[in-house]
Each structure stands twice: as C-alpha cells, then as structure tokens.
Design an enzyme around this catalytic site. Structure first.
Site, mmCIF file in Angstrom:
data_model
loop_
_atom_site.group_PDB
_atom_site.id
_atom_site.type_symbol
_atom_site.label_atom_id
_atom_site.label_comp_id
_atom_site.label_asym_id
_atom_site.label_seq_id
_atom_site.Cartn_x
_atom_site.Cartn_y
_atom_site.Cartn_z
ATOM 1 N N ALA A 172 0.855 -1.189 0.000
ATOM 2 C CA ALA A 172 0.000 0.000 0.000
ATOM 3 C C ALA A 172 0.890 1.236 0.000
ATOM 4 O O ALA A 172 2.100 1.151 -0.189
ATOM 5 C CB ALA A 172 -0.931 -0.026 1.205
ATOM 6 N N LYS A 177 4.849 -6.389 8.561
ATOM 7 C CA LYS A 177 4.538 -5.153 7.847
ATOM 8 C C LYS A 177 5.736 -4.219 7.949
ATOM 9 O O LYS A 177 6.245 -3.980 9.057
ATOM 10 C CB LYS A 177 3.292 -4.510 8.465
ATOM 11 C CG LYS A 177 2.725 -3.331 7.699
ATOM 12 C CD LYS A 177 1.390 -2.916 8.335
ATOM 13 C CE LYS A 177 0.691 -1.826 7.562
ATOM 14 N NZ LYS A 177 -0.613 -1.483 8.176
ATOM 15 N N ASP A 203 -11.593 1.269 9.018
ATOM 16 C CA ASP A 203 -11.283 0.888 7.636
ATOM 17 C C ASP A 203 -11.808 -0.521 7.380
ATOM 18 O O ASP A 203 -11.067 -1.423 6.978
ATOM 19 C CB ASP A 203 -9.761 0.967 7.416
ATOM 20 C CG ASP A 203 -9.384 1.037 5.950
ATOM 21 O OD1 ASP A 203 -10.262 1.343 5.117
ATOM 22 O OD2 ASP A 203 -8.207 0.780 5.626
#
Length: 503
Positions: free
Chosen positions: A123, A142, A277
């Site tokens: 992303a 991540k 989200d």
C-alpha cells in the site's frame, strides 16, 4: 524557491483536475472567474475524481480516502466514489525490506526471523511479507516504505499551500475548516507511519473485548516490532469478498452479515474505539465462524460527549421527539447560537418522518447518518471529524454486510447493541451515577481546599520576601501588595477550586 515549486504543482494538478469532475467546493464561488472557466474548459470529462487522485501518487490517495469521510466538504456523490479508492501500489524489493529489518534490530535477519518471504501486498505507506519465527510460528510482517516520511511531508507542505489558495476563492472551505482537516489528516498519516501506534491499537481493541464478542484480532509480537516494523501472527481465513467459497464451506452468509455489523457497533458504541477501515480486504472469516479484523492503521475514537450526543439524538429520532433531538445539538455546542432551535427541529423532522411506514430492510442506517450530517452546511455547524469518520465507516461496513445479505435488516441487527448502549448512556441510573461522580469531584475539591489555603500562605510569605528584595518597585505599590497579596492569592485559589469542580 519553494513558492515557485508549489505554483508549478498547482498548474499540474489544475490541468489534471480540468479533465475530471471535481466537487463544487473546490471551485471558485464566482462562476465567471477565470479559474472556474479554466477548470471547466474541457467539457468532456474523461476521468473520475478518484482515478485522478490515484494518478498523483500515495499522498493523494490518502487525501482521497480522508475526503471520503467528509461529505460536508465534497458532497455525498464524491464521498461514495472515494469510498472505493484502493490503496494498492507496486511492491518494493524484498532486499530493501531485509536491509530495513537488519538496520532496525542491528543484527542479521536470520536472528530476527527463521524465514522471511517475498511481499504479498503493498500500500502507500507499507507492504506486508510472510515469515516464521524460531518456534515455527507463522507471522505477517509489515514494513514501512523507505523514505516515505520525507515524501509525505513534501506533499503535505503543498496541501497546506493548496488549501490556502482554495480558501481564497471559496469562503465555504474556511467554514468547513479545510486547512485544519489537512492537519488532522497529516497527524493520522504520521501515526500510520509509526507502526508501534498500530500495534497499540490492536492491543487496545483486544483489551476492550469480552468473551461474548464474535470477532478476533491478531496477536502482536512486541519484541519483533519497531517504528518501521510490525510483526503479528498470521491468521488463516476466507475473505468476506469470496461469497462462493464461504457458501462452499457452508457458512451462513446472513449470520456473517450480522456479525460484521454488530462487531463494528460494539467497538464504536460500547468501547468508543473502533476500526475505521472495515472494507472487504481487511475482513476474514476463520474456521470457528468468527470475524478476523486486520490492518489497524486507521482508527476512530468517540469521547463521552460524542457517545452521549449520539445516544440522545438517535433516541430522539426513534421516539419522534425532534425538538429534544435538536436541543441535544444546541446543548453540545454543535449548532451556532445564531441559529433557531425550531428551524433545526424542522430539519430533523424532514429526516425522520420519511422513515415512517417503511420496511426496516429498506432503510439504510448509513444513509440516515449521512442525511444528519448534510444539515451541517445549512445551519453553519462546525464539522465533527470523529462523527464523520463514524459515518463513513458505517457506510462501508453496511455495504460489506449487504454484499453478503442483500435483504439485510440493519435495524434488527443493530437494535440489541444500540438499545443497550442508549440504556447505558441515558438511563436514570446513569444520570444518577454521573451526578454522584460530580459530587465526588466536589468533595475532593473541598477536601483539598485547606491545602489551597496553606499553599496560599506559603506563597504569600515568598511573595513578601521577593517584594522586600526588589528594588524596581515603588514603596507605595510594595505596601499595597503586602497588605493584599494573601487575599489576591486566596482568590486565585478559589478560582482554581471552581475550575476543579466544574472541570
């Protein structure tokens, strides 16, 4: 030099925006202005607003996602368009990720992860790898993109310049606090770039859960987490977007839709801290039929004031007590004093009455919330970012649930959560509890008052010594303060007491 760089960027952005339809608030109020004519020069708009933002890069994608939460600025049409804006960018090389890991932990990657695989998703701010720990535990890792903070800061510098530029041509953007919204967005993005905040969000959500909740969050490995790296357990599951596979595994789609809605409402209403989200890419269903929630980079929080406000206004609409619902807005300070209560009550009635007689599954709770926020412009109300984020997340969450169950009865699903929440917030017992807490604060303040007086006397003595030593004061003013300083300081103490009681 920076000024000319910004001007060049405005020309570039303006050209791209001239090729797509843009929100009215981003146009000058004067329809005959040269800028308005330039932006509307190309009558055949070949691109969408969202695709234009995507073409401009990561910071603009984030801007679009943020604007999706602000229908008061861009309108409902563009808010819905931007709600589907995908934060999906090319992956960076695995070797770069390995270098970041070795730099963060100051050791070879083999000492951090037993296995470290190629990236599986990327992303605007970070990308995700799979890996394994020394005990064979599978994890998701991540990693923040290299130099991303510098790039975002540069773009935000331009956003502030652009906001100033746009506010000169459209005064509505000042009322809507567009520049302040950019600042809020920047704070949010800065937190996203520090993955320790995301780990803390997962931890808080986990702490808020109880045994009856039907959702789960991944375990955090804090010893493998830094500002640039987040390590969590890998959770197997089926994406909620894969209807065919869910049906094949004999999951009850209607029940899954219920779980998604109730999980979100539980977080928002019971806990006041919610995942903001909730799109399909962040939701899985595990073997036990529980909802697995991923990616906690964007979170929303409702304070006690906002929770009470929502409870009372929803109750007012449900009971058709529109005047009370209007009074709540005024009491909360959300409506300016120069507006009329009766007119605002009438606006709320215009929202509530059309709901009468409709089947519950024909009524969208998200649409009702959207209508509530649309009246802000008419009554010059200040925007409430936390409530707008709640509304945007509700729209997305309801959409995800309706994909699973097109006949979703939102009100029936929400009723047990909302009812309990409203009972807790506005019941007589709660009001009595709040009153007791107020008295308790008063009692604490009174018990501390002797200390206030004692401190005042000590301060008075120190103050007198200071006056004795000071050569810059006249004898007359010195005598005055000597006579009156104790009472001056005592008055200050009393004011402090009042603040403590009322605070």
């Amino acid at each position: 030099m920076r000024y000319f760089t910004h001007l060049f960027q405005i020309i570039k952005v303006g050209y791209l925006f001239s090729r797509c339809e843009i929100p009215d608030n981003f146009l000058p109020k004067n329809n005959k202005s040269l800028l308005n004519k330039l932006l509307n020069y190309n009558k055949k708009k070949k691109k969408t607003f969202s695709s234009t933002l995507e073409s401009l890069g990561p910071a603009y994608i984030k801007l679009g996602q943020f604007l999706a939460t602000r229908p008061d600025i861009i309108g409902s049409k563009f808010a819905k368009e931007l709600a589907n804006l995908q934060d999906d960018l090319p992956k960076f090389d695995k070797k770069i990720s390995e270098e970041i890991i070795q730099s963060e932990f100051n050791t070879n990657i083999q000492n951090v992860f037993a296995e470290f695989d190629a990236p599986i998703a990327a992303a605007s701010i970070a990308q995700v790898h799979t890996g394994k720990l020394s005990d064979n535990q599978k994890v998701a890792v991540k990693i923040v993109r290299p130099n991303i903070e510098e790039k975002f800061n540069k773009d935000f510098d331009f956003f502030y310049f652009l906001a100033d530029f746009m506010e000169r041509f459209n005064s509505d953007l000042k009322r809507l606090r567009f520049k302040e919204s950019i600042k809020t967005m920047q704070r949010s993005v800065q937190m996203e770039m520090d993955l320790r905040y995301e780990a803390a969000a997962i931890s808080e959500i986990n702490t808020n859960m109880n045994e009856n909740d039907e959702y789960v969050v991944p375990k955090i490995f804090w010893e493998k987490t830094t500002k640039k790296i987040l390590t969590i357990e890998w959770v197997d599951g089926i994406s909620v977007r894969d209807r065919e596979k869910l049906i094949e595994k004999k999951y009850d789609l209607k029940d899954l839709a219920r779980i998604i809605i109730q999980s979100f409402l539980t977080q928002a209403l019971r806990n006041g801290f919610f995942h903001a989200d909730m799109h399909q890419g962040n939701l899985l269903i595990n073997e036990e039929g529980k909802l697995v929630i991923l990616d906690f980079g964007i979170m929303g929080r409702l304070g006690e004031k906002e929770q009470n406000f929502l409870a009372e206004i929803l109750w007012g609409l449900i009971t058709k007590n529109y005047k009370r619902a209007a009074e709540v807005h005024f009491e909360a300070g959300y409506v300016p004093d120069d507006q009329k209560l009766d007119e605002f009550s009438q606006a709320l009635r215009a929202i509530g009455e059309p709901l009468s007689g409709k089947n519950a599954n024909d009524i969208s709770m998200a649409n009702v919330l959207t209508q509530l926020f649309e009246v802000t412009e008419q009554f010059n109300m200040e925007t409430r970012p936390e409530l707008l984020l709640l509304q945007k997340t509700m729209v997305v969450t309801e959409g995800v649930a309706r994909d699973l169950d097109p006949k979703l009865n939102m009100w029936d699903i929400a009723e047990p959560i909302v009812k309990k929440w409203m009972e807790d917030k506005i019941s007589p017992d709660t009001k009595i509890k709040q009153g007791i807490e107020g008295l308790s604060r008063f009692g604490v303040a009174i018990s501390e008052f002797p200390n206030f007086l004692s401190d005042a006397r000590k301060t008075n003595e120190t103050f007198n010594r200071f006056l004795e030593e000071s050569q810059s004061r006249s004898r007359q003013s010195q005598n005055y303060f000597k006579r009156n300083s104790f009472w001056i300081i005592t008055v200050v103490a009393l004011i402090s007491l009042v603040i403590l009681i009322t605070g």
